[in-house]
Design a protein around this motif. Sequence first.
Motif, PDB file in Angstrom:
ATOM      1  N   ARG A 173       0.859  -1.114  -0.087  1.00  0.00           N
ATOM      2  CA  ARG A 173      -0.090  -0.033   0.123  1.00  0.00           C
ATOM      3  C   ARG A 173       0.800   1.268   0.182  1.00  0.00           C
ATOM      4  NH1 ARG A 173      -4.633   3.034   3.521  1.00  0.00           N
ATOM      5  NH2 ARG A 173      -2.952   4.265   4.897  1.00  0.00           N
TER       6      ARG A 173
ATOM      7  N   THR B 100      12.934  -3.757 -12.857  1.00  0.00           N
ATOM      8  CA  THR B 100      11.735  -4.175 -12.132  1.00  0.00           C
ATOM      9  C   THR B 100      10.620  -3.095 -12.211  1.00  0.00           C
ATOM     10  OG1 THR B 100      12.329  -3.417 -10.022  1.00  0.00           O
ATOM     11  CG2 THR B 100      12.959  -5.559 -10.806  1.00  0.00           C
ATOM     12  N   LEU B 101      10.857  -1.840 -12.392  1.00  0.00           N
ATOM     13  CA  LEU B 101       9.921  -0.638 -12.434  1.00  0.00           C
ATOM     14  C   LEU B 101      10.187   0.160 -13.936  1.00  0.00           C
ATOM     15  CD1 LEU B 101       7.413   1.269 -10.676  1.00  0.00           C
ATOM     16  CD2 LEU B 101       9.616   2.709 -11.186  1.00  0.00           C
ATOM     17  N   PHE B 102       9.326   0.320 -14.573  1.00  0.00           N
ATOM     18  CA  PHE B 102       9.613   1.255 -15.714  1.00  0.00           C
ATOM     19  C   PHE B 102       8.164   1.959 -16.029  1.00  0.00           C
ATOM     20  CE2 PHE B 102       9.270   2.205 -20.202  1.00  0.00           C
ATOM     21  CZ  PHE B 102      10.362   2.802 -20.570  1.00  0.00           C
ATOM     22  N   GLN B 103       8.455   3.199 -15.982  1.00  0.00           N
ATOM     23  CA  GLN B 103       7.242   4.110 -16.349  1.00  0.00           C
ATOM     24  C   GLN B 103       7.885   5.469 -17.118  1.00  0.00           C
ATOM     25  OE1 GLN B 103       5.268   4.463 -12.348  1.00  0.00           O
ATOM     26  NE2 GLN B 103       3.410   3.656 -13.502  1.00  0.00           N
TER      27      GLN B 103
ATOM     28  N   GLY C 213       4.926   5.014 -21.062  1.00  0.00           N
ATOM     29  CA  GLY C 213       5.388   3.572 -20.976  1.00  0.00           C
ATOM     30  C   GLY C 213       4.968   2.974 -19.652  1.00  0.00           C
ATOM     31  N   GLN C 214       4.886   1.688 -19.465  1.00  0.00           N
ATOM     32  CA  GLN C 214       4.812   1.038 -18.238  1.00  0.00           C
ATOM     33  C   GLN C 214       4.924  -0.361 -18.318  1.00  0.00           C
ATOM     34  OE1 GLN C 214       3.019   2.694 -15.715  1.00  0.00           O
ATOM     35  NE2 GLN C 214       1.559   1.151 -14.738  1.00  0.00           N
ATOM     36  N   LYS C 215       5.928  -0.623 -17.345  1.00  0.00           N
ATOM     37  CA  LYS C 215       6.011  -2.209 -16.823  1.00  0.00           C
ATOM     38  C   LYS C 215       5.090  -2.456 -16.019  1.00  0.00           C
ATOM     39  CE  LYS C 215       8.102  -5.384 -14.152  1.00  0.00           C
ATOM     40  NZ  LYS C 215       8.047  -5.329 -12.624  1.00  0.00           N
TER      41      LYS C 215
ATOM     42  N   ARG D   4       4.746  -2.724  -5.823  1.00  0.00           N
ATOM     43  CA  ARG D   4       4.751  -4.091  -5.534  1.00  0.00           C
ATOM     44  C   ARG D   4       5.458  -4.914  -6.522  1.00  0.00           C
ATOM     45  NH1 ARG D   4      -0.760  -5.692  -5.932  1.00  0.00           N
ATOM     46  NH2 ARG D   4      -0.048  -6.702  -8.079  1.00  0.00           N
ATOM     47  N   GLU D   5       5.249  -4.742  -7.830  1.00  0.00           N
ATOM     48  CA  GLU D   5       5.633  -5.539  -8.842  1.00  0.00           C
ATOM     49  C   GLU D   5       7.046  -5.095  -9.148  1.00  0.00           C
ATOM     50  OE1 GLU D   5       1.476  -6.179 -11.411  1.00  0.00           O
ATOM     51  OE2 GLU D   5       2.951  -4.542 -11.988  1.00  0.00           O
ATOM     52  N   ALA D   6       7.530  -3.886  -8.727  1.00  0.00           N
ATOM     53  CA  ALA D   6       8.883  -3.623  -8.604  1.00  0.00           C
ATOM     54  C   ALA D   6       9.764  -4.193  -7.722  1.00  0.00           C
ATOM     55  CB  ALA D   6       9.227  -2.178  -8.563  1.00  0.00           C
TER      56      ALA D   6
ATOM     57  N   ARG E  34      -4.799   6.898  -8.295  1.00  0.00           N
ATOM     58  CA  ARG E  34      -3.235   7.233  -8.681  1.00  0.00           C
ATOM     59  C   ARG E  34      -2.524   6.181  -7.541  1.00  0.00           C
ATOM     60  NH1 ARG E  34       0.263   9.751  -5.793  1.00  0.00           N
ATOM     61  NH2 ARG E  34       2.358  10.437  -6.925  1.00  0.00           N
TER      62      ARG E  34
ATOM     63  N   ILE F 276      -3.765   3.779  -6.046  1.00  0.00           N
ATOM     64  CA  ILE F 276      -3.899   2.309  -6.098  1.00  0.00           C
ATOM     65  C   ILE F 276      -2.908   1.858  -7.228  1.00  0.00           C
ATOM     66  CG2 ILE F 276      -5.640   0.642  -7.076  1.00  0.00           C
ATOM     67  CD1 ILE F 276      -7.730   2.199  -5.806  1.00  0.00           C
ATOM     68  N   GLU F 277      -2.689   2.705  -8.314  1.00  0.00           N
ATOM     69  CA  GLU F 277      -1.761   2.226  -9.608  1.00  0.00           C
ATOM     70  C   GLU F 277      -0.361   2.199  -9.045  1.00  0.00           C
ATOM     71  OE1 GLU F 277      -1.310   4.850 -12.783  1.00  0.00           O
ATOM     72  OE2 GLU F 277       0.453   3.399 -13.418  1.00  0.00           O
TER      73      GLU F 277
ATOM     74  N   ARG G  87      -5.406   3.919 -16.519  1.00  0.00           N
ATOM     75  CA  ARG G  87      -4.601   5.118 -16.505  1.00  0.00           C
ATOM     76  C   ARG G  87      -3.284   5.077 -17.349  1.00  0.00           C
ATOM     77  NH1 ARG G  87      -4.099   8.280 -11.992  1.00  0.00           N
ATOM     78  NH2 ARG G  87      -2.063   8.091 -12.005  1.00  0.00           N
TER      79      ARG G  87
ATOM     80  N   LYS H 224       0.410  -0.818  -6.978  1.00  0.00           N
ATOM     81  CA  LYS H 224       0.566  -2.113  -7.855  1.00  0.00           C
ATOM     82  C   LYS H 224       2.110  -2.087  -8.475  1.00  0.00           C
ATOM     83  CE  LYS H 224      -1.612  -4.512 -11.688  1.00  0.00           C
ATOM     84  NZ  LYS H 224      -0.514  -4.599 -12.589  1.00  0.00           N
ATOM     85  N   VAL H 225       2.385  -0.887  -9.017  1.00  0.00           N
ATOM     86  CA  VAL H 225       3.866  -0.721  -9.686  1.00  0.00           C
ATOM     87  C   VAL H 225       5.029  -1.043  -8.586  1.00  0.00           C
ATOM     88  CG1 VAL H 225       3.136   0.257 -11.829  1.00  0.00           C
ATOM     89  CG2 VAL H 225       3.945   1.625  -9.858  1.00  0.00           C
TER      90      VAL H 225
ATOM     91  N   GLU I  59      -7.306  -3.056  -9.127  1.00  0.00           N
ATOM     92  CA  GLU I  59      -6.302  -2.332  -9.531  1.00  0.00           C
ATOM     93  C   GLU I  59      -5.832  -2.604 -11.051  1.00  0.00           C
ATOM     94  OE1 GLU I  59      -2.976  -3.815  -7.033  1.00  0.00           O
ATOM     95  OE2 GLU I  59      -2.863  -5.721  -8.185  1.00  0.00           O
TER      96      GLU I  59
ATOM     97  N   GLU J 121       3.272  -6.477 -14.314  1.00  0.00           N
ATOM     98  CA  GLU J 121       3.476  -7.980 -13.637  1.00  0.00           C
ATOM     99  C   GLU J 121       4.914  -8.207 -12.905  1.00  0.00           C
ATOM    100  OE1 GLU J 121       1.004  -9.924 -14.124  1.00  0.00           O
ATOM    101  OE2 GLU J 121       0.065  -8.281 -14.975  1.00  0.00           O
ATOM    102  N   PRO J 122       4.756  -9.239 -12.173  1.00  0.00           N
ATOM    103  CA  PRO J 122       5.881  -9.226 -11.019  1.00  0.00           C
ATOM    104  C   PRO J 122       7.036  -9.966 -11.703  1.00  0.00           C
ATOM    105  CG  PRO J 122       4.093 -10.808 -10.757  1.00  0.00           C
ATOM    106  CD  PRO J 122       3.692  -9.938 -11.816  1.00  0.00           C
ATOM    107  N   GLY J 123       7.547  -9.426 -12.810  1.00  0.00           N
ATOM    108  CA  GLY J 123       8.939  -9.986 -13.389  1.00  0.00           C
ATOM    109  C   GLY J 123      10.027  -8.803 -13.759  1.00  0.00           C
ATOM    110  N   PHE J 124      10.725  -9.060 -14.403  1.00  0.00           N
ATOM    111  CA  PHE J 124      11.864  -8.023 -14.553  1.00  0.00           C
ATOM    112  C   PHE J 124      12.074  -8.029 -16.044  1.00  0.00           C
ATOM    113  CE2 PHE J 124      14.170 -11.659 -13.606  1.00  0.00           C
ATOM    114  CZ  PHE J 124      15.157 -11.755 -14.494  1.00  0.00           C
TER     115      PHE J 124
ATOM    116  N   GLU K   1       8.714  -7.107  -6.041  1.00  0.00           N
ATOM    117  CA  GLU K   1       8.719  -8.688  -6.304  1.00  0.00           C
ATOM    118  C   GLU K   1       9.858  -9.567  -6.949  1.00  0.00           C
ATOM    119  OE1 GLU K   1       4.552 -10.049  -6.673  1.00  0.00           O
ATOM    120  OE2 GLU K   1       5.290 -12.030  -6.983  1.00  0.00           O
ATOM    121  N   PRO K   2      10.517  -9.141  -7.832  1.00  0.00           N
ATOM    122  CA  PRO K   2      11.412 -10.019  -8.465  1.00  0.00           C
ATOM    123  C   PRO K   2      12.562 -10.148  -7.486  1.00  0.00           C
ATOM    124  CG  PRO K   2      10.651  -8.094 -10.032  1.00  0.00           C
ATOM    125  CD  PRO K   2      10.046  -7.970  -8.662  1.00  0.00           C
TER     126      PRO K   2
END
Lengths: 250, 250, 250, 280, 280, 280
Positions: free
Chosen positions: C79, C200-203, E236-238, C107-109, C98, C100-101, E111, C104-105, E104, E240-243, C111-112
Amino acid sequence: MGKQGGDSTSLINSQGLRLDGRRFDELRPVSIEVGVLKNADGSAYIQFGKNKIMAAVYGPKEVHPKHSALADRSLLRCRYHMSPFSTEERKNPAPSRREIEISKVIREALEPALILEDYPRTAIDVFVEVLQSDGGSRCAGINAASVALADAGINMRDLVCACAAGKIAGQIVLDIDDTEDKEGQADLPIAIMPTSNRVTLFQLDGQLSNEEFSKAFNLALEGCKSLYQMQREALIRKYFGKDGNEAGEQ
Amino acid sequence: MGKQGGDSTSLINSQGLRLDGRRFDELRPVSIEVGVLKNADGSAYIQFGKNKIMAAVYGPKEVHPKHSALADRSLLRCRYHMSPFSTEERKNPAPSRREIEISKVIREALEPALILEDYPRTAIDVFVEVLQSDGGSRCAGINAASVALADAGINMRDLVCACAAGKIAGQIVLDIDDTEDKEGQADLPIAIMPTSNRVTLFQLDGQLSNEEFSKAFNLALEGCKSLYQMQREALIRKYFGKDGNEAGEQ
Amino acid sequence: MGKQGGDSTSLINSQGLRLDGRRFDELRPVSIEVGVLKNADGSAYIQFGKNKIMAAVYGPKEVHPKHSALADRSLLRCRYHMSPFSTEERKNPAPSRREIEISKVIREALEPALILEDYPRTAIDVFVEVLQSDGGSRCAGINAASVALADAGINMRDLVCACAAGKIAGQIVLDIDDTEDKEGQADLPIAIMPTSNRVTLFQLDGQLSNEEFSKAFNLALEGCKSLYQMQREALIRKYFGKDGNEAGEQ
Amino acid sequence: MSAVKKVLVVEQLKRTQMNELLGRGKRLDGRSLLDMRDLSVTTNVVEKAEGSARVKLGNTEVIAGVKVSLGTPFPDTPDKGLLVVSAEVLPLASPYAEPGPPDERSIELARVVDRGIRESGMIDVSKLVLEVGKHVYAVFADVSVLNVDGNLFDSTSYAVVAALLTTKIPKYEISPSGEPVKSEEMIPLPITTVPISVTMAKIGDYLIVDPTSEEEAVMDARITLVSDDKGNICAGQKGEPGFLSIDQILLASQICKSKGEEVRAIINKEVERAIGVPKQ
Amino acid sequence: MSAVKKVLVVEQLKRTQMNELLGRGKRLDGRSLLDMRDLSVTTNVVEKAEGSARVKLGNTEVIAGVKVSLGTPFPDTPDKGLLVVSAEVLPLASPYAEPGPPDERSIELARVVDRGIRESGMIDVSKLVLEVGKHVYAVFADVSVLNVDGNLFDSTSYAVVAALLTTKIPKYEISPSGEPVKSEEMIPLPITTVPISVTMAKIGDYLIVDPTSEEEAVMDARITLVSDDKGNICAGQKGEPGFLSIDQILLASQICKSKGEEVRAIINKEVERAIGVPKQ
Amino acid sequence: MSAVKKVLVVEQLKRTQMNELLGRGKRLDGRSLLDMRDLSVTTNVVEKAEGSARVKLGNTEVIAGVKVSLGTPFPDTPDKGLLVVSAEVLPLASPYAEPGPPDERSIELARVVDRGIRESGMIDVSKLVLEVGKHVYAVFADVSVLNVDGNLFDSTSYAVVAALLTTKIPKYEISPSGEPVKSEEMIPLPITTVPISVTMAKIGDYLIVDPTSEEEAVMDARITLVSDDKGNICAGQKGEPGFLSIDQILLASQICKSKGEEVRAIINKEVERAIGVPKQ
């Protein structure tokens, strides 16, 4: 309903024709296509006047949460929903009180036709999505949902077909559209199981004398019978017909 | 509380009487009827000044969801709620933060008097519905709820009786009403178990010197004792009395 | 991003310095403290420019509701939340779309980098609370959360470090702040596992040519490496260092 | 409300008995098929509300309150006042009612009651306008259900109708600067008719009026029809997952008028008692 | 959407097979790694909306509608119109979608699609202003997902873009008294570019475009890149829980432009058919 | 907050030990019954907020921020500014706190803190008015609880009080056209007193101040009293499902003043340090 109905006589012209040129007992153009969605167990797309409605069925399937399952039959659930772009003014996507009530009456209109006892401890979900709305979307939705249930192979006693009659400019007419609904004096949507004349949906908005009530009710029954033919033809087209391969295209 | 209290002296006239003619230590008219609702396990209706409040008890009963049950005693739950038409301005029916807080303090005011250990793994629901609100609705609600719990046959150590004292026009008075609450300087609602003088609700809004505090607190205690008599009389009327058959009528 | 970028050239002065005096490849001041919260299993407080962010980790711990547990690994939850006073205008405390998104990112950043398989049927909660926000709060939050996970003793393949590059006044620069974000042309936040260069994160928000894209991406990678050093130093300070006893103080 | 059905699962065993009774024209509580239970209507029970009524229909008990304030009309009906009907089945009303936002049954209840009042034109909303497009009266009729024993549709409707018939609202003048100014004078709502709802349950082949909870637990379908005092039918709703025959619909349309007149007389009597003049 | 992952748990067994196929440059449905599925775009499918489009991308099917009204600008951007993109994965679209407020995944979807359109400057929002600080156009683009078979990001984005490109809005004049008055004239939105979203899935060491649900069930990570018609990358947007590796990011930035041009041509063709002139 | 009770179920075993200790005038952490834990108050910790404070009371840690904007007064108090106190126990503050809308404990916390400040008249809200009925200051004091170890009522209250005491708001002038115009000048809030909350736990027959989570887990009841700097008691709240004796209430009213003076001195000292002048 516009109760005063001040200048509503203009809804029927001197030739007895309505704004869109229909006679008093004429339906709007209707087209039904069966099996239009890939993921759903059954689906149908109906255009009913300007209504554009997608219906889909998932089930019989497992129930979540489990304690809501019924020991002796399937749990029928229904959601009637309007897409935000389906209305004149953008509609908030959260379910309105109107949508919740209509979801309930649609479910109760379909339930008598379904042999839910054949699927104990399961759920059957019916989704009715209005992509473009016009008067009579609940009837159009029932017609599509009924066909989608058949397409899903759910055991049924009969199809359910729905149609409204109403009163505009002082006259009883079949199948009122959006303008007629807003300017008219009454709207009487019904649904029936056509082979047994069982009435499964009945609503009335607006004022009718006793005589008008019988007349409108009988006219709506006739409309339902016409819809029944179209539902049958759509199913035949899908399962036996040459036009089946066009399903999903407009 | 109106802290400035500018012209609040008019809340007490030259004879020492309050706007509604009460003396400083006088309660508003109170009536309590027991067993007024057919479905509830216990119920009571109280009129306390202009407050009109219905209290009902369901339980001991099964708990849902089960994991919220307590192994060694009953789970006491309470909802204090105001009907939309109960207030000067229409109240939104969704629970406000004020109603949530009052629900909590009412529950905590009743709990010490209940022998919850006698009903492990069950729930007891107390509902307090304000149909017309005046100052002191939480106290009135506690008085009604306590009687409704007795009417439901829940094992209790004692009744719980509640009353407020306050400060208006610079004086300490018993049982302030809506106008006195808004124009006055302090409100001190309490609840007690009358046979043991245990204080189970205590709140204070507004400014009191140390001396005023003792005075108000003692006056509120006296008020509670008066309420206790009325609660007892209401229960006797229901269970032994001639007036019992009028319960539920106003 | 202000696409027009009208007078945005003033974001870089004639000496090539930015509004706060930084060079194009310079980070804002960063400080990280580890183990600042008593109750959490792991925690870290980061100041990153004007960002002030608290991260805390609880877990591995029991999962509620139980059916959401995973048989083969821990359930990672995250969170990201902004305190109401953290922004220019007071922020409503309910989670925005915003937030919430970003939850999510983030968490996904993270997790790996986590060896979740070591903790089957448990949950790990990561909380990122923004007490004061500036540009780049998601990157700052990831840097703090990653250190908090290490502080909680969760098995990790690597730390995760995050940094953004962007385009302001037509130039590619490192680590844009709030003003540069609003007046600038692009923001490219990334997170990596530094020892393996896994992204692991890309925006990306805003327009970059192909050449600018590579340049910004590489600059952000350099930024991440700097953050990695600071994360390591903060952990060393906590676990081996003399400054450890100041943790939690500013 | 959702548990009105569940409550009486054991009583499904009464279905056979009930059907047999109905075949002889009788019901469990001794009524004949078209008898209503005792109806008591008391108005002005919540003095702070502009109008109010408590209705007891057998053991079913509801209270309606009307609050009136000034509001802004909807953009598409600038020349009409606002009328909003809501209902809550309070958790104290039944072991099966639960606190929380209204479920589909409560929503249907409020919408069907609203529809009867709205479609009958009971309140002439065009007379609730102080200044077109700007200032109109907003009339909120809220119902709290206190005890559930069947036929919430009718009892709720009667309470709202009686509360509206006895509502007094402050008269407003529009000031020179265009603002509404409250006067001392209190006026009634612009009433045009008294719509009466009659709800029938279908059990087996029989249609009965004013069902109790016990009867609702075994009914196949429900039909509500509302008639105005000129004998027009102005709203209708079938509910529950069963069907009605065509003849039953037509029969219901007759019953709704005869029973409607009975009930209208009871409500009118209480209103006369309360406000001292016959309405309409 | 949340169950797109769960749906194919059994199909995790296909992962080995899929990896081996990808090694030979092939996919389960016969496509090569950088092939998109058949894309059909049909505009003006909801006549009541100011703009609309139905997109089919393989078996994935979505419909976008644009509604335009007048609104008040945000206080901090008084000189800009409003543009809001929302998306709902309808419960009829998949056995795993559920009714309820957006989760989410739906929020991320809306978004990211919004970001591509907003950051590309596709709509010049400074031209949606009737009177600074008071009256602006408010453009709502809503997407209903009808059938889920992977790559909702791209199909949703294409539908919104096509709907916006064919939207017609009423022209307004400001009256002497300062109120906006609708004229008969219909005008297009102020379009500046056509942003195209390209989503790639990483499975093992491979990057594939336009993944199906089957492929999404086994993917390690997802990357979406949006390019405008000048070749700039604008969002851009990555996920899912991988890399992804650094090289994969740079490769993706190349792919997004070449595939973007393909898709842009398809959308432009339909728009020309619909409105008779080439946009921009 | 709901789990503050649950957390220490095992520690119910300490109840005997605790009672015995209390009988000897001692507590588990060595304090005597009326000792508070170490209190540190630091203001201006969130520079973007108009006022802020971090409070540590033992291991309990909270941060308060004050945001001030212009708003419209409530219709029934057109001559008063707005003051709103909210509190969230962040999920990072305790293993038992959960994300989501505020539960009854958080609501009670915020309302009791609000009541102490409001009823003491700490802020003279009649001086927060720019134009009666139209423009007033709206003061939002929000508290984020960072670490829970008992006595949230007092720590939250101290943080809000310290934040308000050091808040600076922009001065506004009303322009000739009636609009509020922000000036450069920053002014403090109109402070009239410094209310101090003192919370006591009843364990067995003992009343202790500033309970820890450990102590709260075994307490029978809680009482919070707030006094102003003239020695008036201005707010009170009993909580938890136990009772207090009449004597304990009167004792608590004495304790709240003596402890209140101690705490007021600590807060005043920090405020003086921060703004360089004694308040009042």
